[in-house]
Motif scaffolding. Structure first.
Motif, short mmCIF file in Angstrom:
data_model
loop_
_atom_site.label_atom_id
_atom_site.label_comp_id
_atom_site.label_asym_id
_atom_site.label_seq_id
_atom_site.Cartn_x
_atom_site.Cartn_y
_atom_site.Cartn_z
N LEU A 283 0.83 -1.20 0.00
CA LEU A 283 0.00 0.00 0.00
C LEU A 283 0.87 1.26 0.00
N ALA A 284 2.03 1.19 0.70
CA ALA A 284 2.93 2.33 0.68
C ALA A 284 3.46 2.58 -0.74
N ARG A 285 3.75 1.47 -1.46
CA ARG A 285 4.20 1.64 -2.84
C ARG A 285 3.07 2.22 -3.70
N PHE A 286 1.83 1.77 -3.47
CA PHE A 286 0.70 2.34 -4.20
C PHE A 286 0.58 3.84 -3.92
N GLU A 287 0.77 4.21 -2.65
CA GLU A 287 0.65 5.62 -2.28
C GLU A 287 1.72 6.46 -2.98
N ALA A 288 2.97 5.96 -2.97
CA ALA A 288 4.05 6.70 -3.62
C ALA A 288 3.79 6.83 -5.13
N ALA A 289 3.31 5.75 -5.75
CA ALA A 289 3.03 5.82 -7.19
C ALA A 289 1.86 6.76 -7.47
N GLU B 34 3.71 -7.12 -9.82
CA GLU B 34 2.47 -7.88 -9.66
C GLU B 34 2.78 -9.22 -9.00
N THR B 35 3.21 -9.13 -7.74
CA THR B 35 3.56 -10.32 -6.95
C THR B 35 2.89 -10.23 -5.59
N GLY B 36 2.83 -11.37 -4.89
CA GLY B 36 2.25 -11.40 -3.56
C GLY B 36 0.90 -12.10 -3.56
N ILE C 264 -3.43 -8.43 -3.75
CA ILE C 264 -2.41 -7.42 -4.08
C ILE C 264 -2.05 -7.48 -5.55
N VAL C 265 -1.95 -8.70 -6.10
CA VAL C 265 -1.64 -8.83 -7.52
C VAL C 265 -2.73 -8.20 -8.37
N SER C 266 -4.00 -8.47 -8.01
CA SER C 266 -5.12 -7.88 -8.76
C SER C 266 -5.11 -6.37 -8.66
#
Length: 442
Positions: free
Chosen positions: A178-184, A199-201, A205-207
Protein backbone atom coordinates in the motif's frame (compact mmCIF):
# COMPACT_ATOMS: atom_id res chain seq x y z
CA UNK A 1 -5.37 13.93 16.66
CA UNK A 2 -3.31 12.50 13.83
CA UNK A 3 -4.59 9.04 12.84
CA UNK A 4 -2.25 6.09 13.23
CA UNK A 5 -0.66 4.59 10.18
CA UNK A 6 -2.03 1.31 8.91
CA UNK A 7 1.10 -0.56 10.02
CA UNK A 8 0.75 0.76 13.60
CA UNK A 9 -2.96 0.01 13.77
CA UNK A 10 -2.49 -3.48 12.37
CA UNK A 11 0.41 -4.19 14.74
CA UNK A 12 -1.58 -3.07 17.78
CA UNK A 13 -4.65 -5.06 16.78
CA UNK A 14 -2.63 -8.20 16.05
CA UNK A 15 -0.64 -7.88 19.28
CA UNK A 16 -3.86 -7.40 21.26
CA UNK A 17 -5.41 -10.40 19.53
CA UNK A 18 -2.36 -12.58 20.17
CA UNK A 19 -2.26 -11.46 23.82
CA UNK A 20 -5.97 -12.25 24.21
CA UNK A 21 -5.50 -15.70 22.71
CA UNK A 22 -2.49 -16.36 24.93
CA UNK A 23 -4.34 -15.18 28.02
CA UNK A 24 -7.31 -17.39 27.18
CA UNK A 25 -4.99 -20.35 26.60
CA UNK A 26 -3.21 -19.72 29.91
CA UNK A 27 -6.48 -19.48 31.82
CA UNK A 28 -7.79 -22.63 30.13
CA UNK A 29 -4.57 -24.51 30.92
CA UNK A 30 -4.70 -23.37 34.55
CA UNK A 31 -8.40 -24.19 34.99
CA UNK A 32 -8.56 -27.52 33.20
CA UNK A 33 -5.07 -28.97 33.71
CA UNK A 34 -3.09 -27.30 36.48
CA UNK A 35 -5.97 -26.95 38.98
CA UNK A 36 -7.12 -30.61 38.78
CA UNK A 37 -3.52 -31.81 39.12
CA UNK A 38 -2.93 -29.51 42.08
CA UNK A 39 -6.15 -30.64 43.76
CA UNK A 40 -5.17 -34.28 43.35
CA UNK A 41 -1.67 -33.59 44.64
CA UNK A 42 -2.89 -31.71 47.72
CA UNK A 43 -5.44 -34.41 48.43
CA UNK A 44 -2.68 -37.03 48.37
CA UNK A 45 -0.47 -34.84 50.55
CA UNK A 46 -3.29 -34.28 53.08
CA UNK A 47 -3.81 -38.04 53.28
CA UNK A 48 -0.08 -38.57 53.78
CA UNK A 49 0.03 -35.98 56.61
CA UNK A 50 -2.92 -37.58 58.42
CA UNK A 51 -1.47 -41.08 57.95
CA UNK A 52 1.94 -39.94 59.19
CA UNK A 53 0.41 -38.45 62.37
CA UNK A 54 -1.65 -41.54 63.09
CA UNK A 55 1.30 -43.86 62.40
CA UNK A 56 3.61 -41.84 64.66
CA UNK A 57 1.18 -42.19 67.56
CA UNK A 58 0.94 -45.96 67.13
CA UNK A 59 4.73 -46.49 66.95
CA UNK A 60 6.78 -47.34 70.05
CA UNK A 61 8.54 -44.23 71.42
CA UNK A 62 12.01 -45.63 70.60
CA UNK A 63 11.20 -45.96 66.86
CA UNK A 64 9.60 -42.56 66.48
CA UNK A 65 12.85 -40.59 65.84
CA UNK A 66 13.75 -42.93 62.96
CA UNK A 67 10.27 -42.51 61.52
CA UNK A 68 10.57 -38.71 61.76
CA UNK A 69 13.93 -38.79 59.93
CA UNK A 70 12.44 -40.98 57.20
CA UNK A 71 9.53 -38.58 56.77
CA UNK A 72 11.88 -35.61 56.49
CA UNK A 73 14.25 -37.30 54.08
CA UNK A 74 11.63 -38.82 51.78
CA UNK A 75 8.65 -36.47 52.02
CA UNK A 76 9.97 -33.29 53.70
CA UNK A 77 7.37 -33.60 56.44
CA UNK A 78 8.07 -32.83 60.09
CA UNK A 79 6.23 -33.98 63.25
CA UNK A 80 6.12 -32.49 66.66
CA UNK A 81 4.03 -33.21 69.72
CA UNK A 82 3.25 -29.59 70.46
CA UNK A 83 0.14 -28.31 68.71
CA UNK A 84 0.72 -25.74 66.01
CA UNK A 85 -1.82 -23.45 67.51
CA UNK A 86 -4.78 -21.78 65.89
CA UNK A 87 -4.05 -21.13 62.26
CA UNK A 88 -5.08 -17.83 60.72
CA UNK A 89 -6.83 -17.15 57.43
CA UNK A 90 -3.82 -15.40 55.93
CA UNK A 91 -2.32 -15.18 52.47
CA UNK A 92 -0.58 -18.33 51.26
CA UNK A 93 0.66 -19.47 47.88
CA UNK A 94 -2.26 -21.01 45.91
CA UNK A 95 -1.09 -24.58 46.55
CA UNK A 96 -1.49 -24.21 50.34
CA UNK A 97 -5.06 -22.97 49.96
CA UNK A 98 -5.81 -26.20 48.16
CA UNK A 99 -4.00 -28.14 50.91
CA UNK A 100 -6.18 -26.44 53.55
CA UNK A 101 -9.30 -27.44 51.59
CA UNK A 102 -8.07 -31.04 51.28
CA UNK A 103 -7.34 -31.30 55.02
CA UNK A 104 -10.75 -29.83 55.83
CA UNK A 105 -12.46 -32.43 53.62
CA UNK A 106 -10.54 -35.35 55.12
CA UNK A 107 -10.89 -34.21 58.75
CA UNK A 108 -14.46 -33.04 58.45
CA UNK A 109 -13.74 -29.66 59.98
CA UNK A 110 -12.20 -26.39 58.86
CA UNK A 111 -8.44 -26.26 59.00
CA UNK A 112 -6.10 -23.31 58.47
CA UNK A 113 -2.36 -23.69 58.21
CA UNK A 114 -0.19 -21.85 60.71
CA UNK A 115 2.96 -20.28 59.27
CA UNK A 116 6.21 -20.14 61.19
CA UNK A 117 9.66 -18.95 60.26
CA UNK A 118 12.42 -21.28 61.41
CA UNK A 119 15.75 -19.82 60.45
CA UNK A 120 15.47 -18.76 56.81
CA UNK A 121 12.71 -21.25 56.03
CA UNK A 122 8.97 -20.67 56.30
CA UNK A 123 7.04 -23.70 57.57
CA UNK A 124 3.34 -24.41 57.43
CA UNK A 125 1.82 -26.50 60.25
CA UNK A 126 -1.51 -28.21 60.68
CA UNK A 127 -2.90 -29.83 63.80
CA UNK A 128 -3.95 -33.41 63.09
CA UNK A 129 -6.21 -35.11 65.65
CA UNK A 130 -5.04 -38.57 66.79
CA UNK A 131 -6.11 -40.99 69.51
CA UNK A 132 -3.56 -39.41 71.85
CA UNK A 133 -4.53 -35.80 71.14
CA UNK A 134 -3.33 -33.22 68.60
CA UNK A 135 -0.10 -33.73 66.64
CA UNK A 136 1.40 -30.96 64.51
CA UNK A 137 2.48 -31.95 60.98
CA UNK A 138 4.48 -29.39 59.01
CA UNK A 139 6.14 -28.91 55.65
CA UNK A 140 8.52 -26.20 54.43
CA UNK A 141 7.36 -23.73 51.84
CA UNK A 142 10.41 -24.64 49.76
CA UNK A 143 8.92 -28.12 49.31
CA UNK A 144 6.98 -26.60 46.43
CA UNK A 145 9.46 -25.36 43.85
CA UNK A 146 6.70 -24.22 41.47
CA UNK A 147 5.93 -20.52 40.98
CA UNK A 148 2.69 -20.41 39.00
CA UNK A 149 2.24 -16.62 39.13
CA UNK A 150 5.79 -16.03 37.93
CA UNK A 151 5.33 -18.63 35.21
CA UNK A 152 2.09 -17.04 34.01
CA UNK A 153 3.59 -13.54 34.13
CA UNK A 154 6.68 -14.69 32.23
CA UNK A 155 4.57 -16.51 29.65
CA UNK A 156 2.33 -13.51 29.13
CA UNK A 157 5.22 -11.04 29.02
CA UNK A 158 7.35 -13.13 26.68
CA UNK A 159 4.36 -14.02 24.54
CA UNK A 160 3.37 -10.37 24.28
CA UNK A 161 6.90 -9.40 23.23
CA UNK A 162 7.04 -12.15 20.59
CA UNK A 163 3.49 -11.38 19.45
CA UNK A 164 4.30 -7.66 19.17
CA UNK A 165 7.41 -8.37 17.10
CA UNK A 166 5.59 -10.77 14.82
CA UNK A 167 2.60 -8.41 14.55
CA UNK A 168 4.89 -5.53 13.59
CA UNK A 169 6.62 -7.64 10.93
CA UNK A 170 3.29 -8.85 9.58
CA UNK A 171 1.84 -5.33 9.59
CA UNK A 172 4.84 -4.03 7.65
CA UNK A 173 4.46 -6.86 5.17
CA UNK A 174 0.79 -6.03 4.69
CA UNK A 175 1.21 -2.25 4.45
CA UNK A 176 4.37 -2.22 2.29
CA UNK A 177 2.45 -2.73 -1.01
CA UNK A 178 0.00 0.00 0.00
CA UNK A 179 2.93 2.33 0.68
CA UNK A 180 4.20 1.64 -2.84
CA UNK A 181 0.70 2.34 -4.20
CA UNK A 182 0.65 5.62 -2.28
CA UNK A 183 4.05 6.70 -3.62
CA UNK A 184 3.03 5.82 -7.19
CA UNK A 185 -0.30 7.64 -6.80
CA UNK A 186 1.53 10.76 -5.55
CA UNK A 187 3.77 10.66 -8.60
CA UNK A 188 0.77 10.37 -10.88
CA UNK A 189 -0.87 13.30 -9.07
CA UNK A 190 2.28 15.35 -9.71
CA UNK A 191 2.03 14.63 -13.42
CA UNK A 192 4.87 12.08 -13.52
CA UNK A 193 4.74 8.57 -14.89
CA UNK A 194 5.70 6.13 -12.10
CA UNK A 195 7.37 2.81 -12.51
CA UNK A 196 4.87 -0.01 -12.84
CA UNK A 197 4.23 -1.91 -9.62
CA UNK A 198 5.38 -5.50 -9.21
CA UNK A 199 2.47 -7.88 -9.66
CA UNK A 200 3.56 -10.32 -6.95
CA UNK A 201 2.25 -11.40 -3.56
CA UNK A 202 -1.26 -12.40 -2.48
CA UNK A 203 -3.99 -12.61 -5.12
CA UNK A 204 -5.67 -9.40 -3.89
CA UNK A 205 -2.41 -7.42 -4.08
CA UNK A 206 -1.64 -8.83 -7.52
CA UNK A 207 -5.12 -7.88 -8.76
CA UNK A 208 -4.83 -4.40 -7.26
CA UNK A 209 -1.34 -3.88 -8.72
CA UNK A 210 -2.53 -5.04 -12.14
CA UNK A 211 -5.46 -2.62 -12.08
CA UNK A 212 -3.27 0.19 -10.79
CA UNK A 213 -0.73 -0.40 -13.56
CA UNK A 214 -3.52 -0.34 -16.13
CA UNK A 215 -4.78 2.93 -14.63
CA UNK A 216 -1.27 4.40 -14.66
CA UNK A 217 -0.89 3.48 -18.33
CA UNK A 218 -4.27 5.04 -19.12
CA UNK A 219 -3.35 8.23 -17.26
CA UNK A 220 -0.02 8.36 -19.09
CA UNK A 221 -1.82 7.82 -22.38
CA UNK A 222 -4.33 10.57 -21.60
CA UNK A 223 -1.59 13.01 -20.60
CA UNK A 224 0.33 12.24 -23.77
CA UNK A 225 -2.83 12.58 -25.83
CA UNK A 226 -3.61 15.90 -24.14
CA UNK A 227 -0.14 17.22 -24.96
CA UNK A 228 -0.43 16.02 -28.54
CA UNK A 229 -3.95 17.39 -28.79
CA UNK A 230 -2.96 20.85 -27.60
CA UNK A 231 0.07 20.91 -29.87
CA UNK A 232 -2.01 19.78 -32.86
CA UNK A 233 -4.79 22.27 -32.20
CA UNK A 234 -2.35 25.16 -31.84
CA UNK A 235 -0.59 24.10 -35.04
CA UNK A 236 -3.72 23.56 -37.11
CA UNK A 237 -5.35 26.78 -35.96
CA UNK A 238 -2.25 28.86 -36.58
CA UNK A 239 -2.48 28.51 -40.39
CA UNK A 240 -6.11 29.65 -40.86
CA UNK A 241 -5.54 32.42 -38.30
CA UNK A 242 -2.58 33.67 -40.32
CA UNK A 243 -4.59 33.57 -43.55
CA UNK A 244 -7.48 35.39 -41.90
CA UNK A 245 -5.17 38.09 -40.55
CA UNK A 246 -3.68 38.59 -44.02
CA UNK A 247 -7.13 38.67 -45.60
CA UNK A 248 -8.33 41.30 -43.10
CA UNK A 249 -5.30 43.50 -43.89
CA UNK A 250 -6.01 43.18 -47.59
CA UNK A 251 -9.72 43.93 -47.10
CA UNK A 252 -8.85 47.29 -45.60
CA UNK A 253 -7.13 48.40 -48.77
CA UNK A 254 -8.89 46.33 -51.40
CA UNK A 255 -12.25 44.77 -50.42
CA UNK A 256 -13.21 41.91 -52.70
CA UNK A 257 -15.62 38.94 -52.69
CA UNK A 258 -12.68 36.54 -53.11
CA UNK A 259 -11.14 37.63 -49.81
CA UNK A 260 -14.47 37.32 -48.04
CA UNK A 261 -14.91 33.84 -49.51
CA UNK A 262 -11.42 32.91 -48.29
CA UNK A 263 -12.36 34.11 -44.79
CA UNK A 264 -15.48 31.96 -44.89
CA UNK A 265 -13.46 28.90 -45.92
CA UNK A 266 -10.99 29.47 -43.08
CA UNK A 267 -13.85 29.82 -40.60
CA UNK A 268 -15.41 26.60 -41.88
CA UNK A 269 -12.03 24.85 -41.58
CA UNK A 270 -11.67 26.02 -37.97
CA UNK A 271 -15.25 25.04 -37.22
CA UNK A 272 -14.65 21.56 -38.66
CA UNK A 273 -11.55 21.17 -36.49
CA UNK A 274 -13.43 22.23 -33.35
CA UNK A 275 -16.34 19.90 -34.21
CA UNK A 276 -13.91 17.03 -34.62
CA UNK A 277 -12.40 17.81 -31.22
CA UNK A 278 -15.89 17.71 -29.72
CA UNK A 279 -16.38 14.30 -31.33
CA UNK A 280 -13.19 13.08 -29.69
CA UNK A 281 -14.33 14.43 -26.29
CA UNK A 282 -17.76 12.83 -26.65
CA UNK A 283 -16.01 9.52 -27.22
CA UNK A 284 -15.32 9.44 -23.47
CA UNK A 285 -19.03 9.14 -22.76
CA UNK A 286 -20.48 5.65 -22.55
CA UNK A 287 -23.65 5.03 -24.53
CA UNK A 288 -26.26 2.54 -23.28
CA UNK A 289 -26.76 -0.40 -25.66
CA UNK A 290 -29.89 -0.87 -27.74
CA UNK A 291 -31.06 -3.69 -29.97
CA UNK A 292 -29.91 -2.96 -33.54
CA UNK A 293 -29.36 -4.86 -36.78
CA UNK A 294 -25.82 -4.38 -38.09
CA UNK A 295 -27.00 -5.06 -41.65
CA UNK A 296 -29.35 -2.06 -41.46
CA UNK A 297 -26.54 0.08 -40.03
CA UNK A 298 -24.22 -0.93 -42.87
CA UNK A 299 -26.95 -0.22 -45.42
CA UNK A 300 -27.39 3.33 -44.04
CA UNK A 301 -23.66 3.96 -44.31
CA UNK A 302 -23.61 2.65 -47.89
CA UNK A 303 -26.51 4.94 -48.86
CA UNK A 304 -24.74 7.96 -47.35
CA UNK A 305 -21.60 7.17 -49.33
CA UNK A 306 -23.65 6.64 -52.51
CA UNK A 307 -24.92 10.22 -52.32
CA UNK A 308 -21.29 11.32 -52.66
CA UNK A 309 -21.07 9.46 -55.97
CA UNK A 310 -19.20 6.39 -54.73
CA UNK A 311 -20.41 2.84 -55.10
CA UNK A 312 -20.17 0.76 -51.95
CA UNK A 313 -20.55 -3.02 -51.93
CA UNK A 314 -21.94 -4.60 -48.76
CA UNK A 315 -21.69 -8.18 -47.49
CA UNK A 316 -23.61 -8.41 -44.22
CA UNK A 317 -26.36 -10.89 -43.32
CA UNK A 318 -28.99 -9.86 -40.76
CA UNK A 319 -27.19 -9.55 -37.43
CA UNK A 320 -29.34 -8.21 -34.56
CA UNK A 321 -27.54 -7.59 -31.26
CA UNK A 322 -27.48 -5.04 -28.40
CA UNK A 323 -24.86 -2.40 -29.21
CA UNK A 324 -24.07 1.26 -28.62
CA UNK A 325 -25.58 2.11 -31.99
CA UNK A 326 -24.61 5.78 -32.34
CA UNK A 327 -21.06 5.15 -31.15
CA UNK A 328 -20.65 2.30 -33.64
CA UNK A 329 -22.12 4.42 -36.43
CA UNK A 330 -19.65 7.21 -35.67
CA UNK A 331 -16.72 4.79 -35.62
CA UNK A 332 -17.68 3.12 -38.92
CA UNK A 333 -18.41 6.52 -40.50
CA UNK A 334 -14.90 7.71 -39.66
CA UNK A 335 -13.38 4.56 -41.11
CA UNK A 336 -15.51 4.89 -44.25
CA UNK A 337 -14.58 8.60 -44.60
CA UNK A 338 -10.90 7.64 -44.42
CA UNK A 339 -11.41 5.04 -47.11
CA UNK A 340 -13.27 7.50 -49.36
CA UNK A 341 -10.60 10.15 -48.85
CA UNK A 342 -7.49 8.02 -49.32
CA UNK A 343 -8.88 5.59 -51.90
CA UNK A 344 -10.57 7.95 -54.40
CA UNK A 345 -10.75 5.15 -56.98
CA UNK A 346 -11.45 1.48 -56.68
CA UNK A 347 -14.17 -0.42 -54.86
CA UNK A 348 -14.93 -0.05 -51.15
CA UNK A 349 -16.48 -2.97 -49.30
CA UNK A 350 -18.38 -3.18 -46.04
CA UNK A 351 -18.11 -6.67 -44.50
CA UNK A 352 -19.68 -8.27 -41.44
CA UNK A 353 -18.34 -11.64 -40.20
CA UNK A 354 -19.93 -13.53 -37.27
CA UNK A 355 -17.96 -16.04 -35.19
CA UNK A 356 -19.32 -17.73 -32.01
CA UNK A 357 -21.45 -14.81 -30.90
CA UNK A 358 -18.90 -12.12 -31.71
CA UNK A 359 -18.65 -10.26 -34.99
CA UNK A 360 -16.14 -8.30 -37.03
CA UNK A 361 -17.13 -5.25 -39.02
CA UNK A 362 -14.71 -4.34 -41.79
CA UNK A 363 -14.15 -1.44 -44.17
CA UNK A 364 -11.97 -2.60 -47.10
CA UNK A 365 -10.43 -0.32 -49.73
CA UNK A 366 -7.85 -0.43 -52.52
CA UNK A 367 -6.02 2.75 -51.64
CA UNK A 368 -2.27 3.17 -51.00
CA UNK A 369 -2.56 1.59 -47.54
CA UNK A 370 -0.40 2.30 -44.49
CA UNK A 371 3.12 0.95 -43.88
CA UNK A 372 2.96 -1.70 -41.12
CA UNK A 373 5.42 0.22 -38.93
CA UNK A 374 3.15 3.30 -39.03
CA UNK A 375 -0.17 1.58 -38.27
CA UNK A 376 -0.06 1.94 -34.47
CA UNK A 377 0.99 5.59 -34.60
CA UNK A 378 -1.97 6.41 -36.85
CA UNK A 379 -4.29 6.02 -33.84
CA UNK A 380 -2.61 8.94 -32.04
CA UNK A 381 -4.28 12.36 -32.35
CA UNK A 382 -3.12 14.54 -35.27
CA UNK A 383 -1.15 11.76 -36.92
CA UNK A 384 -1.19 11.72 -40.72
CA UNK A 385 0.78 9.90 -43.36
CA UNK A 386 1.06 13.12 -45.35
CA UNK A 387 3.15 15.58 -43.35
CA UNK A 388 2.04 18.86 -44.95
CA UNK A 389 -1.25 18.83 -42.92
CA UNK A 390 -3.00 20.51 -45.85
CA UNK A 391 -6.80 20.09 -45.76
CA UNK A 392 -6.69 19.34 -49.47
CA UNK A 393 -4.62 16.17 -48.89
CA UNK A 394 -6.27 14.82 -45.75
CA UNK A 395 -8.19 15.54 -42.59
CA UNK A 396 -6.92 16.87 -39.30
CA UNK A 397 -5.70 13.46 -38.12
CA UNK A 398 -8.31 12.77 -35.44
CA UNK A 399 -10.53 10.21 -37.18
CA UNK A 400 -8.70 7.06 -36.06
CA UNK A 401 -8.13 8.51 -32.58
CA UNK A 402 -11.89 8.94 -32.24
CA UNK A 403 -12.48 5.38 -33.48
CA UNK A 404 -10.06 3.92 -30.93
CA UNK A 405 -11.59 5.96 -28.11
CA UNK A 406 -15.09 4.82 -29.04
CA UNK A 407 -13.87 1.21 -29.17
CA UNK A 408 -12.13 1.51 -25.78
CA UNK A 409 -15.19 2.94 -24.05
CA UNK A 410 -17.55 0.29 -25.45
CA UNK A 411 -15.30 -2.73 -25.04
CA UNK A 412 -14.53 -3.26 -28.74
CA UNK A 413 -11.25 -3.80 -30.56
CA UNK A 414 -10.12 -1.83 -33.60
CA UNK A 415 -7.19 -2.73 -35.83
CA UNK A 416 -5.80 -1.92 -39.24
CA UNK A 417 -4.27 -4.50 -41.58
CA UNK A 418 -2.66 -4.30 -45.04
CA UNK A 419 -5.00 -5.83 -47.59
CA UNK A 420 -3.63 -8.55 -49.83
CA UNK A 421 -3.34 -7.13 -53.33
CA UNK A 422 -3.06 -3.55 -52.03
CA UNK A 423 -5.17 -1.34 -49.86
CA UNK A 424 -6.20 -1.37 -46.24
CA UNK A 425 -8.64 -3.32 -44.03
CA UNK A 426 -10.08 -1.60 -40.94
CA UNK A 427 -11.75 -4.01 -38.51
CA UNK A 428 -13.99 -3.26 -35.54
CA UNK A 429 -14.35 -6.42 -33.47
CA UNK A 430 -17.40 -6.63 -31.18
CA UNK A 431 -17.28 -9.47 -28.63
CA UNK A 432 -20.38 -11.33 -27.53
CA UNK A 433 -22.63 -9.24 -25.23
CA UNK A 434 -20.41 -6.22 -25.83
CA UNK A 435 -23.28 -3.94 -24.96
CA UNK A 436 -22.78 -4.87 -21.29
CA UNK A 437 -18.97 -4.94 -21.26
CA UNK A 438 -18.00 -1.36 -22.00
CA UNK A 439 -15.18 -0.04 -19.84
CA UNK A 440 -16.55 3.40 -19.19
CA UNK A 441 -14.34 6.22 -18.07
CA UNK A 442 -10.77 5.44 -17.11
Amino acid sequence: MKPLRLAHQTALLLAAAFLGVELLASLSFAAFIMLPLAQRSTDDLAGLMILAAQTWVELPPETRPAFEHELMDNYQLALRAEPAGQGRDEWHPPYFYLLEAALSRRLGESRHLASERIGDVIWYWADIPTGAGMLAVGLPRARLATQPYSAIALALGGGFALASGFAWWLAQRISAPLARFEAAAIRIGEGEYPELLLETGPAEIVSLARRFNALACQVHHLLSARTTLLAGVSHDLRTPFARMRLALEMLRSNPSPALIERLERDIEEMNALIATLFDLARGLEREPPQESDLAILFNELAEMAATAGRQISMHCPPCPRPIARHALQRALSNLLDNALRHAPVGPIELVCVEDKGSCRLGVLDRGPGIPPERIESMFEPFQRLESSRSPQTGGVGLGLAIVRELARVNGWQVRLEPRPGGGLVAWVEIPAKSGWQGRGRP
